[in-house]
Design a protein around this motif. Structure first.
Motif, short mmCIF file in Angstrom:
data_model
loop_
_atom_site.label_atom_id
_atom_site.label_comp_id
_atom_site.label_asym_id
_atom_site.label_seq_id
_atom_site.Cartn_x
_atom_site.Cartn_y
_atom_site.Cartn_z
N VAL A 119 -6.81 3.40 -4.98
CA VAL A 119 -7.80 3.70 -4.19
C VAL A 119 -8.05 5.03 -3.93
O VAL A 119 -6.77 5.41 -3.50
CB VAL A 119 -7.58 2.38 -2.50
N LYS A 178 -3.40 5.43 4.35
CA LYS A 178 -2.89 4.25 3.59
C LYS A 178 -2.77 3.82 5.08
O LYS A 178 -3.58 2.03 5.27
CB LYS A 178 -1.35 4.30 3.96
N ILE A 196 0.58 -1.43 0.02
CA ILE A 196 -0.01 0.14 -0.26
C ILE A 196 0.89 1.33 0.06
O ILE A 196 1.55 1.75 1.01
CB ILE A 196 -1.20 -0.33 1.19
N ASN A 249 -9.58 7.14 -1.20
CA ASN A 249 -9.75 7.00 0.26
C ASN A 249 -10.57 8.72 0.75
O ASN A 249 -10.60 9.69 -0.04
CB ASN A 249 -8.42 6.39 1.07
N LEU A 287 -6.06 2.72 6.22
CA LEU A 287 -6.85 1.41 5.62
C LEU A 287 -6.21 0.13 5.87
O LEU A 287 -6.93 -0.95 5.64
CB LEU A 287 -6.58 2.00 3.91
N GLY A 336 1.45 5.97 -1.18
CA GLY A 336 1.12 6.72 -1.75
C GLY A 336 1.42 8.04 -0.95
O GLY A 336 2.76 7.64 -0.49
N VAL A 395 -1.46 -1.59 -4.47
CA VAL A 395 -2.49 -0.82 -3.59
C VAL A 395 -2.26 1.02 -4.09
O VAL A 395 -1.07 1.34 -2.75
CB VAL A 395 -3.24 -0.83 -2.69
N TYR A 396 -2.73 1.89 -5.01
CA TYR A 396 -1.91 3.61 -5.08
C TYR A 396 -2.83 4.14 -3.74
O TYR A 396 -4.25 3.97 -4.66
CB TYR A 396 -1.34 3.82 -6.08
N VAL A 397 -2.71 4.87 -2.90
CA VAL A 397 -3.49 5.59 -2.37
C VAL A 397 -3.80 7.06 -2.47
O VAL A 397 -2.65 7.89 -2.15
CB VAL A 397 -3.95 5.82 -0.89
#
Length: 297
Positions: A118, A17, A9, A120, A20, A11, A88-90
């Protein structure tokens, strides 16, 4: 078929992050605060499903390093995408989508590792705001999915988890079902104390705070005795952390003890001291002693 794998994860700082990671794991794996760059290490959170085990790697926020500690943090980000099964790039729905974020997403999407974007904090925006974010991202190639969520309110977390499970390869369990992280209890305790310090001090203190656990002993009366140091960079910072009539250090200790007792399921006697180590964030020896050791990466 049982599935098992690693998902990183990543970002920018302060996009959620760690929140999440905690929401997916169902336990407090990573500390959270309003401050960017709260996470300094790679934190592994373990999600156990009926027919899968997913290891989530929470990482520091992507930023330009300003000291040796920042360099360590960014090295953690770089190494976290090696040999993983998905990324996963938030991004945050309540923040403007910057060009460097889009370039970062395109860079990671062009690798051979499946990538999910994602969005968020979607609870902070109306539907039009969410759609506008998706429109800016939908033309990026090689993106497996774009999923709006609210990690804080656990909105659409199950939808995200289903997409993540699709990325996992067939494999065996790597951790027992009662484990939710690979970090030691001492590490988690030190992070809990640091979290409470960040919250109690607000904007009064710069980022230069670390926590060292000196004593961790379980007594005959089922009480765990913990002694820890909060390390800061200047004498003036020490006075701020202690507070008038020791009010701040008491607040930090009391709130940290509550979380630690929940973690351990035992009574805790916690003593916190404040030590000054000038410019420790640029001192390789001190960073090593505090666990921020580049040789381990």
């Amino acid at each position: 078929m049982f599935k098992s794998g690693y998902i990183t994860i990543i970002g920018k700082p302060n996009v959620g992050k760690s929140t999440l990671t905690n929401a997916l794991v169902g336990e407090k794996v990573s500390i959270v605060s309003f401050r960017p760059q709260t996470t300094r290490d790679r934190i592994l959170g373990i999600v156990n499903g009926k027919d899968y085990q997913m290891m989530l790697v929470d990482t520091p926020g992507i930023h330009k390093p300003k000291n040796k500690l920042s360099e360590y943090m960014m090295k953690n980000v770089e190494t976290s995408i090696e040999c993983v099964d998905g990324i996963v790039y938030v991004i945050a729905c309540d923040k403007k989508l910057e060009e460097d974020e889009i370039k970062d997403i395109e860079k990671y999407a062009s690798s051979n590792i499946p990538l999910i974007i994602v969005i968020n904090k979607c609870d902070t925006q109306d539907q039009e705001g969410i759609i506008a974010k998706i429109d800016k991202l939908k033309d990026i190639k090689n993106v497996a999915a774009i999923i709006p969520i609210s990690a804080l309110k656990k909105k659409h977390i199950q939808d995200l988890e289903k997409e993540l499970v699709k990325l996992l390869p067939e494999g065996e369990k790597q951790f027992s079902e009662d484990e939710f992280t690979d970090k030691s209890t001492r590490f988690i305790v030190s992070e809990y104390i640091r979290e409470k310090a960040l919250k109690a001090l607000g904007d009064e203190l710069p980022y230069g705070v670390a926590v060292i656990i000196n004593t961790f002993e379980e007594g005959d009366n089922n009480v765990v005795t913990i002694e820890a140091d909060i390390v800061c960079e200047k004498q003036a910072h020490k006075a701020i952390i202690i507070g008038k009539n020791a009010s701040k250090i008491k607040e930090i200790s009391q709130s940290a003890r509550i979380d630690i007792e929940k973690l351990l399921g035992q009574k805790v006697f916690l003593r916190i001291f404040v030590k000054v180590k000038e410019d420790w964030r640029n001192n390789p020896t001190l960073l090593n002693n505090m666990g921020y050791d580049k040789k381990e990466l």
